[in-house]
Design a protein around this motif. Sequence first.
Motif, PDB file in Angstrom:
ATOM      1  N   THR A 195       0.883  -1.216   0.018  1.00 23.62           N
ATOM      2  CA  THR A 195       0.046   0.023  -0.092  1.00 23.62           C
ATOM      3  C   THR A 195       0.942   1.111  -0.128  1.00 23.62           C
ATOM      4  O   THR A 195       0.572   2.366  -0.482  1.00 23.62           O
ATOM      5  N   ILE A 196       1.835   1.310   0.620  1.00 20.94           N
ATOM      6  CA  ILE A 196       2.892   2.419   0.690  1.00 20.94           C
ATOM      7  C   ILE A 196       3.309   2.903  -0.651  1.00 20.94           C
ATOM      8  O   ILE A 196       3.272   4.217  -0.817  1.00 20.94           O
ATOM      9  N   ASP A 197       3.596   2.077  -1.518  1.00 24.13           N
ATOM     10  CA  ASP A 197       3.942   2.323  -3.074  1.00 24.13           C
ATOM     11  C   ASP A 197       2.764   3.103  -3.528  1.00 24.13           C
ATOM     12  O   ASP A 197       3.089   3.978  -4.343  1.00 24.13           O
ATOM     13  N   THR A 198       1.332   2.582  -3.615  1.00 28.75           N
ATOM     14  CA  THR A 198       0.319   3.074  -3.920  1.00 28.75           C
ATOM     15  C   THR A 198       0.104   4.415  -3.567  1.00 28.75           C
ATOM     16  O   THR A 198      -0.106   5.510  -4.233  1.00 28.75           O
ATOM     17  N   VAL A 199       0.083   4.763  -2.293  1.00 23.99           N
ATOM     18  CA  VAL A 199      -0.052   5.898  -1.624  1.00 23.99           C
ATOM     19  C   VAL A 199       0.724   7.028  -1.911  1.00 23.99           C
ATOM     20  O   VAL A 199       0.585   8.022  -2.239  1.00 23.99           O
TER      21      VAL A 199
END
Length: 213
Positions: free
Chosen positions: A96-100
């Motif tokens: 999720t960190i990459d998406t955010v």
Amino acid sequence: MDEHTDVQFKSLSRVGIMGGTFDPIHLGHLVTAEAARSEFKLDKVIYVPSGQPPHKKGLHVTDKKRRYLMTFLAVSANPYFEVSRAEIERPGETYTIDTVRYFKKNMALGSELFFITGADAIFEILSWKNVDELFELCTFIAATRPGYNLGGLRKKLSTELKGRQLEKIIPIEVPAMAISSTDIRERVKKGRTIKYLLPEPVENYIHKKNLYK
Ligand code: NAP
């Protein structure tokens, strides 16, 4: 991911990312996204079907392109909803960190980002990659099913999260969350009806492609 080929969100000031495996997408997801859009006054909710979920290693998950297509079929009639290819096109495991970070990079300064997903997924957030940075970048909206043990969720998180982080997880109760993807897959396998649990085009796609048999 080439940002020019994906959903455009530069002009939006309040964006919801609807993160999930969506295997398949169902009315519970749609009701959740609409409730979040309305309660948090979001300009758009962007569904982001996961690519290769790290917590689902060894489990059978439907091909990401098919999950993307089902999500697209489900949301295309709603002008407030979009689907992003950000995770299905990113190689490797989906964090999720990459998406955010990708969303934040492409949003205007001062805009706000909300990550909407199931409370059970949020329950595990302490084990997610770069959790401190995640809390810096967005607010989490945790969808619960009726009767969900919210106290248990709060207790677990409050022992490990700092005060400000705790404030950045907001639970919402969604009646239609009694519907679940797991139940839909089992129903199809047993030859039971799934009518009215998910949008008709998604139901037709599942039957046409013989999914979940
Ligand atoms: P999951 O473990 O399959 O689902 C947990 C529960 O949440 C299930 O009851 C599920 O119901 C529900 N749920 C999932 N997405 C939802 C949504 N958008 N709205 C309402 N309920 C939802 O969770 P998942 O779908 O694989 O993952 C959820 C999100 O968390 C994804 O975006 C995923 O990438 C992210 N995640 C990130 C990390 C990480 O960065 N390390 C780790 C885990 C998860 P249904 O089965 O009916 O959907």
